[in-house]
Each structure stands twice: as structure tokens, then as C-alpha cells.
Design a protein around this motif. Structure first.
Motif, PDB file in Angstrom:
ATOM      1  N   TRP A 144     -11.251  12.220  29.300  1.00 18.41           N
ATOM      2  CA  TRP A 144     -10.757  13.456  29.015  1.00 18.41           C
ATOM      3  C   TRP A 144      -9.032  13.149  29.112  1.00 18.41           C
ATOM      4  O   TRP A 144      -8.573  12.660  30.123  1.00 18.41           O
ATOM      5  CB  TRP A 144     -11.349  14.323  29.843  1.00 18.41           C
ATOM      6  N   TRP A 169     -10.761  20.939  35.824  1.00 18.72           N
ATOM      7  CA  TRP A 169     -11.895  21.471  35.347  1.00 18.72           C
ATOM      8  C   TRP A 169     -13.145  20.694  35.244  1.00 18.72           C
ATOM      9  O   TRP A 169     -14.078  20.860  35.928  1.00 18.72           O
ATOM     10  CB  TRP A 169     -11.759  22.496  34.271  1.00 18.72           C
ATOM     11  N   VAL A 170     -13.111  19.538  34.665  1.00 16.31           N
ATOM     12  CA  VAL A 170     -13.821  18.831  34.185  1.00 16.31           C
ATOM     13  C   VAL A 170     -14.459  17.915  35.663  1.00 16.31           C
ATOM     14  O   VAL A 170     -15.610  17.977  35.911  1.00 16.31           O
ATOM     15  CB  VAL A 170     -13.679  17.737  33.140  1.00 16.31           C
ATOM     16  N   ARG A 199     -17.059  19.729  37.646  1.00 14.60           N
ATOM     17  CA  ARG A 199     -18.432  19.676  37.081  1.00 14.60           C
ATOM     18  C   ARG A 199     -19.142  18.342  36.973  1.00 14.60           C
ATOM     19  O   ARG A 199     -20.579  18.311  36.821  1.00 14.60           O
ATOM     20  CB  ARG A 199     -18.326  20.323  35.639  1.00 14.60           C
ATOM     21  N   LEU A 200     -18.401  17.412  37.237  1.00 17.73           N
ATOM     22  CA  LEU A 200     -19.103  16.015  37.087  1.00 17.73           C
ATOM     23  C   LEU A 200     -19.929  15.676  38.469  1.00 17.73           C
ATOM     24  O   LEU A 200     -19.356  15.510  39.534  1.00 17.73           O
ATOM     25  CB  LEU A 200     -18.174  14.845  36.860  1.00 17.73           C
ATOM     26  N   TYR A 220     -26.907  14.071  32.439  1.00 26.96           N
ATOM     27  CA  TYR A 220     -26.147  14.943  31.335  1.00 26.96           C
ATOM     28  C   TYR A 220     -26.449  14.612  30.097  1.00 26.96           C
ATOM     29  O   TYR A 220     -26.763  13.214  29.581  1.00 26.96           O
ATOM     30  CB  TYR A 220     -24.603  14.696  31.721  1.00 26.96           C
ATOM     31  N   HIS A 238     -13.476  13.596  25.115  1.00 20.03           N
ATOM     32  CA  HIS A 238     -13.653  14.941  25.077  1.00 20.03           C
ATOM     33  C   HIS A 238     -15.204  15.240  24.840  1.00 20.03           C
ATOM     34  O   HIS A 238     -15.261  16.176  23.888  1.00 20.03           O
ATOM     35  CB  HIS A 238     -12.639  15.840  24.225  1.00 20.03           C
ATOM     36  N   GLU A 255     -18.679  17.004  24.395  1.00 16.53           N
ATOM     37  CA  GLU A 255     -19.300  18.314  24.723  1.00 16.53           C
ATOM     38  C   GLU A 255     -20.347  17.811  25.906  1.00 16.53           C
ATOM     39  O   GLU A 255     -20.998  16.646  25.664  1.00 16.53           O
ATOM     40  CB  GLU A 255     -20.330  18.977  23.565  1.00 16.53           C
ATOM     41  N   MET A 256     -20.682  18.784  26.881  1.00 17.62           N
ATOM     42  CA  MET A 256     -21.371  18.103  27.884  1.00 17.62           C
ATOM     43  C   MET A 256     -22.424  19.144  28.517  1.00 17.62           C
ATOM     44  O   MET A 256     -21.639  20.223  28.668  1.00 17.62           O
ATOM     45  CB  MET A 256     -20.394  17.623  28.982  1.00 17.62           C
TER      46      MET A 256
END
Ligand code: ADP
Ligand code: MG
Length: 702
Positions: free
Chosen positions: A97, A103-104, A107-108, A114, A131, A133-134
Motif C-alpha cells: 500500500w 487505515w490499512v 485492519r490487518l 483474508y 492496493h 481489495e481486501m
């Protein structure tokens, strides 16, 4: 009765006033119906999950499922990036990223499966996805994995307002249950059944959310079929109506002028193709129906003499004829070659262009109205209302891509019963366009060049090889031949800059070919007409060896002694333009050359264009490649033509077979019910009327 499809898009759940403004402005989506017909431009296959070990660079977007085993950050500021190494049972890869990192990171989480979706690229021995989608993966997650997911085009403006392809997908998902059962069928049951089509509703639903590629194709097929069906119905029913209602002038006799021309004046035997075409045209002109014929023939194939002989048929039957050219230069040239060809035959020929003097003009007008002037040659000055014929029987339009439909239609009104119309073009038109854009014109083709013509040898050089270009020019000039050097002039706004290219080019040419031994003239669109004519004449008379020009010479100039066409910045020209330009040489008996000069670095498309030019002289082959490269929209746009309706799904470049098939279907239909008067066809008639009201109105002949 109001239809839910006409509802303002604002009222779709989740849209609202602010976003609806954006959808209207950016995508032209005003109503529920507009959204329903806003088709995805592709789908991504979310039915398969790839193993990391299966990845290759050739794959499109893919899904992988994995767990995160390492997270690291590198760089700072603008170069800051986040890397996550993931693994499945078969290997590891990395996710990267560059934006939204904070922000990412949040979430990881470790120990969670995933689902990543994106394009895998290889770096060294590992694959990387930027980048992706996840989503958190759960094996029975229908929404993400059970179908082909639509991708919609958006704009930067929309994206910055958080309206992405996914957002639009959500809107469409919300829309479908609302419109279900309210979509009116537009084809009749017999047609749907006979051609095994989906119903309209089924097709519209599945074009957005198909279960599998097969269903998607069936849905697209139905929509293409319908679009092409109404296109053909519009074109062919107009043709039928015209055949029924309009009387054609009948040129019964093959008279004395025609015969004397053929036996005494014609300086060469006609090619078989020319003979065949003249016969086709003559058959039209004795049929009692009005002719609308497109005559296609590559540059140099001898269309002018065909036109002249057809005009003589008109004259011998007491009618007048005219030929309209797109430029003054070309009109002058037609006038000259036609008066030359006619010699002492008692046929009166006049020339009318923008520079015809007022006094001459008045005389012309009078003798036209009196019927004394039999053949009129000119530019669009012919269309003006003051130009009135006594009895116009045939209109020939040369190089027709320069004329709009409306201009052609005006010529129709020059006689009580419309004259026969022969449209001539040197830009070969691929079959699919001939059946659609020019769908109600009959087509004749001169597919043979006069004997003795050698195909033009085409060479591609990069800028660095300019000495070779000059070498070839010098060699040919030593032999007494002449040379064109052409510079591009593409957009209005680029005019000045390009003129600079041309001026620089001119200077370097004059340095390499100094006067008085060599004479070089310049011609470009911003010169005064008289200066242009002067320069052109020097060249035409062989007093100048080199003409440096912009594309003003593209159409029609005929100097058989010119054997070299050098095209500078050739990568900036379209294929058909290149082909037109090349057609300016190879008109005499000598070996001719077309030299394409380009920069070293070329886009894939430019390369393909130049390669095509080098590999073939066949205008039809070139037209097909052109259509593939540019897409039909661009071409039809240039032709200023009248497609009856926009095609949203069908593609003139790739759907040739379907077009042909549907045209047959429509022909059969109209054979049994030419005016769509039978009750079982009323649905079709109504739908056609509805569509025709929507399109821009014109009264045209094609
Ligand atoms: P275009 O189809 O590009 O308009 P033209 O009508 O200008 O071609 O013809 C190109 C040249 O070929 C002209 O000089 C013309 O006189 C010559 N020409 C036409 N037909 C024949 C033929 N059958 N044999 C030899 N020369 C021909
Ligand atoms: Mg011509």
C-alpha cells in the motif's frame, strides 16, 4: 401512465440529491432507466480463488486467500509504503500500500484468512499486489465469490466523492428488485423464440449480474441483437418507403455523347471493374427508382471517368448533372480533367466555387436555370439556394466523408423528384459500416487499379535516418521526379506549433536542396488561396521539385510525376489519412515511394499503423485494421454520418457477423410487411417510432 424507469435517480435508495447531481453530470444517469442501461464495461471473475503457486503474470485480476505473517513499513513521506507478506498452503506473496496506510494497518490482523483481490505482478521471484481489495474471508460468502462482478466506468470526480464502481454496483443491486416486472419487452415473441433470445428483462438483469460467462454472453447477445435490429429496421424501412414513394428519373437512352466519348475520346480502355460499376449504375438509372449508390474505389482507381460517363448518360437523356468536391483545389482539378477528357464534344461544363467571380456566377446561375449548362462542377457552393437547375438528374458527390448528411439532403431538393445520387469515396468503408452507417446506400466497388500501376513501396524510417530520406529524395529528383513532404496538423489548438514543425522542416530541406538548382514550395491551410494556388501550380507544372505541405494535399491532388511521399511524424496520422496521402504518389508508370518518418519510441497502436502501411497497399485491409484500432465511434464521428441510434453494446468493429445476420432478419420481415402494418408487428413499429423520436432529427438520404 408513469413508468418507474422514468423516476429521477435521486429517489433510488442510497442516492439522494447530492450524489444524483454527480451521477447526472458525470455519467449522464438521470433516471432509473438510465442506470439500468448503464452497462458494466467488463466483469471480473470472482468465482475462482487462485493458489499463490498458480499465479502468473498473464492472469487478469485474481483472488487469493491468505494469512498475514509479516508487516513492515519502508520509506518516509511520499515514499512511505506498507508491505504485508501473506501465505497460503502453497507459497508466499506480498501486498503493498502506498496510500491510506494508517487505515490499512489497523485492519490487518494475524491468524485471520483474508480474501485479496487485485492484479498480481512479479518482482524477482515473488508476486506482489498493489492496493488489493481486501475482505475477511468466509467460505460461503456468496456476494463476493459466487459470480462475475460487474465493473462500471467512473470518473475522477466521482471517485473523489466516494462513488466507485462498487458503489454503482450497489445502486444497480438496489434497482433491480424495484424495476422487476416493469420492463416492457421490445421484441415480439416470434422473434425472441425464433432466435433463441433472452427476454429483455432477463438480459438486462444478467448483463449486470450474470451467474457465469455463458449467461453473460447470452444477455449481451440479446441486447446487441435488439440494438442492431432497430438500427437495420430504421435504415431498411426508410429505404423501402423511398422505393415505394419516390420516382426515379429514367435515363432510357445510351446517347450520342456517351457513345462518342467511349469510342473517340476515352484515352485508355476501361478496367473491368470500371465497366461493371458503370453497368450497375446504369441499371439503377433505368429502373424507375431513385438511385442512392456509394461508389468505393481506392485512390487512383479511376472514379472520375466513371462519374463522367454517368453524367453523360444524364445529359444524353435531357438532364443536367453536377459533381461536388470537398475542396476548391479538387473542384478545379475535376473541371480541368473533365474538360480535357471531353475535348470537342458538344457538352457544356461550368465551374462554381467560392472564388468564382460574381459576374461569372450570375451567368452560370442563368444558364443553369435555362438548362443550357449541362454539367456543373463545384464545391459546396453548389448547395446554396441561389443555385437552381432546370432539370437536375444526377448528383455526384466526391470524397464524401467531408460532407454531412444534411448537406447531401439539400441536393435532393434541387429537383421536384430527387435526382439520382452517386457518392464516391476513396476511403474504403468496412463492410459493417457499409451496412449500418451507409446502410441504405447500395454499394459498388472498383476493386482493380488501371494496368501498369506499380504498388507504392512503403518504408519506415526513424528520425535518426533522415540522411537516407534525403538520399532517396535526391536520387528521385535527379531522375526528374517530384517529392511531397507532409507535416501533421492535427488539432486546431496545435496549429501554430505545427506550423513551426513545418517551417523548421522547410528550412532544413532548403539547406539540403538549395536553390536555384532545387525549387521547394510550401502549402498549408492558413495561406491565402491565391498563394496556395500559385505554389500548387508551380508544383503541378513541374517547376518545383519539392512540395512541403500540411495535410491540405490529402484529398485528390493529381501530379503523376510525383514519386515520393515523405510523411513526417507519421505516428501522429490516422491510418486512413496515411493511406490517402500515399495515394498521391504511384499515379504514373514509375516506381514510387512512401516514406514514413517517426520518432523511435512508438505506442503499440502507432507501431501497428505504421506496420500495416508497410505491409499492404490494400485499402480495404487498411480500413479493417483502422476500424479495429480506432473503434467505430471515432470513425463514424469523422464521417459525420447518421447512425440512426447510438449503440451501447453492439460494436461495429467486432460484430460484423451479427450485423449481417440481423440485417437478413430485418429484410425478411420487411419483405413480408414493408410498412409494418400487420398487427403482430405493431410492437416493432411503435418501438421504432419511439426510438426515432429520440434521436437528433434530420431528413437525410443515408
Ligand atoms: P480516383 O479514383 O482516385 O479519383 P482518378 O479518377 O483521379 O482516380 O484516376 C486516377 C488516374 O488514373 C487519372 O489520371 C485517370 O486518367 C487514370 N485512369 C482512370 N481510369 C483508367 C484506366 N482504365 N486506365 C488507365 N488510366 C486510368
Ligand atoms: Mg478522385
Amino acid at each position: 401512465m408513469s413508468n418507474v424507469l422514468d423516476n429521477d435517480i435521486m429517489y433510488l435508495p442510497g442516492v439522494g440529491p447530492k450524489r444524483s447531481e454527480l451521477l447526472k453530470k458525470e455519467l449522464g444517469i438521470f433516471t432509473f432507466g438510465d442506470l439500468l442501461y448503464f452497462f458494466p464495461y467488463r466483469h471480473i471473475d470472482r468465482t475462482k480463488i487462485y493458489k499463490i503457486a498458480e499465479l502468473t503474470e498473464e492472469l487478469p485480476y485474481v483472488q487469493v486467500v491468505g494469512r498475514i505473517i509479516n508487516i513492515s513499513e519502508a520509506g518516509a513521506g511520499r515514499n512511505r509504503r506498507l508491505k504485508a507478506i501473506i501465505t497460503d498452503s502453497t507459497g508466499t506473496m506480498e501486498m503493498v500500500w502506498f496510500k491510506g496506510i494508517n487505515w490499512v494497518i489497523k485492519r490487518l490482523k494475524p491468524n485471520i484468512d483474508y480474501l485479496f483481490f487485485g492484479k498480481a505482478s512479479r518482482f524477482g521471484s515473488t508476486f506482489s499486489m498493489a492496493h488489493p481489495e481486501m475482505d475477511i474471508y468466509s467460505p460461503n460468502q456468496e456476494m463476493l465469490t459466487g459470480m462475475l462482478q460487474p465493473v462500471y466506468s467512473t470518473t475522477e470526480k466521482l471517485k473523489s466523492n466516494h462513488i466507485t464502481s462498487k458503489t454503482i454496483m450497489g445502486y444497480v443491486k438496489a434497482l433491480l428488485p424495484i424495476v422487476k416486472g416493469k420492463i416492457q419487452e421490445t421484441l415480439t415473441l416470434p422473434i425472441i423464440e425464433k432466435h433463441k433470445l433472452m427476454t429483455l428483462q432477463e438480459a438486462l438483469f444478467n448483463v449486470h449480474f450474470p451467474q457465469n460467462p455463458l449467461i453473460l454472453r447470452k444477455a449481451q447477445y440479446r441486447i446487441k441483437f435488439e440494438e442492431l435490429f432497430y438500427t437495420q429496421l430504421s435504415i431498411l424501412s426508410r429505404q423501402k418507403v423511398r422505393q415505394v414513394r419516390v420516382n426515379g428519373h429514367v435515363f432510357k437512352h445510351v446517347g450520342v455523347n456517351f457513345n462518342r466519348f467511349y469510342y473517340e475520346k476515352l484515352p485508355f480502355p476501361l478496367t473491368n471493374a470500371q465497366k461493371r460499376v458503370i453497368k450497375e449504375i446504369r441499371n439503377d438509372m433505368i429502373s424507375g427508382k431513385q438511385m442512392n449508390r456509394l461508389l468505393q474505389g481506392d485512390v487512383g482507381s479511376g472514379k472520375t471517368v466513371v462519374a463522367l460517363m454517368c453524367m453523360l448518360l444524364a445529359v444524353d437523356n435531357g438532364y443536367q448533372a453536377c459533381i461536388m468536391a470537398p475542396t476548391e483545389i479538387l473542384a478545379n482539378q475535376h473541371f480541368e480533367s473533365i474538360t480535357n477528357l471531353l475535348g470537342d464534344l458538344p457538352v457544356t461544363v461550368g465551374l462554381l466555387t467560392g472564388s468564382t467571380k460574381k459576374s461569372e456566377r450570375n451567368t452560370l446561375h442563368k444558364s443553369l436555370e435555362a438548362g443550357e449548362l449541362q454539367i456543373l462542377i463545384g464545391t459546396h457552393a453548389l448547395i446554396e439556394d441561389v443555385v437552381r437547375f432546370k432539370n437536375l438528374g444526377l448528383v455526384v458527390i466526391d470524397e464524401q466523408q467531408r460532407f454531412g448528411v444534411a448537406q447531401r439532403a439539400k441536393l435532393w431538393e434541387k429537383n421536384d423528384d430527387p435526382p439520382h445520387v452517386l457518392v464516391m469515396t476513396a476511403t474504403p468503408i468496412p463492410r459493417t459500416l457499409a451496412m449500418t452507417v451507409y446502410g441504405d446506400l447500395d454499394v459498388s466497388i472498383i476493386d482493380e487499379l488501371p494496368p501498369g500501376r506499380k504498388p507504392v513501396k512503403t518504408i519506415h524510417y526513424t528520425d535518426a535516418k533522415r540522411n537516407l530520406v534525403f538520399g532517396l529524395m535526391r536520387e528521385q529528383i535527379e531522375k526528374g521526379r517530384q517529392v511531397y513532404v507532409v507535416y501533421p496538423l492535427i488539432k486546431e489548438s496545435e496549429k501554430l506549433e505545427n506550423l513551426k514543425d513545418l517551417e523548421d522542416g522547410y528550412e532544413s530541406i532548403v539547406r539540403a536542396f538549395p536553390p536555384p538548382k532545387y525549387v521547394t514550395v510550401v502549402v498549408h491551410g492558413q495561406m491565402k488561396a491565391e498563394d496556395k494556388d500559385y505554389a500548387m501550380n508551380l508544383f503541378a507544372q513541374g517547376k518545383a521539385q519539392i512540395m512541403v505541405a500540411t495535410t491540405v494535399i490529402e484529398v485528390g491532388v493529381n501530379v503523376p510525376n510525383a514519386t515520393v511521399m515523405v510523411i513526417e511524424s507519421a505516428e501522429r496520422f490516422g491510418l486512413s489519412q496515411l493511406h490517402q496521402l500515399r495515394g498521391r504518389v504511384g499515379r504514373g508508370a514509375d516506381e514510387s515511394y512512401c516514406v514514413l518518418v517517426s520518432q523511435v519510441k512508438l505506442t503499440k497502436e502507432s507501431r501497428k499503423r505504421l506496420e500495416t502501411m508497410v505491409s499492404t497497399n490494400d485499402g480495404f485491409q487498411i480500413a479493417e485494421v483502422d476500424l479495429q484500432l480506432r473503434g467505430p465511434g471515432d470513425i463514424t464521428g469523422t464521417l459525420q454520418s447518421g447512425m440512426p441510434f447510438d449503440l451501447k453494446m453492439a460494436n461495429l468493429a467486432t460484430d460484423g457477423q451479427l450485423i449481417q445476420h440481423v440485417r437478413g432478419v430485418v429484410n425478411d420481415l420487411l419483405d413480408s410487411d414493408p410498412l409494418l402494418e400487420q398487427p403482430q408487428n405493431s410492437l416493432l413499429k411503435n418501438q421504432l417510432n419511439k426510438l426515432e423520436i429520440h434521436r437528433t432529427d434530420y431528413t437525410g438520404i443515408s
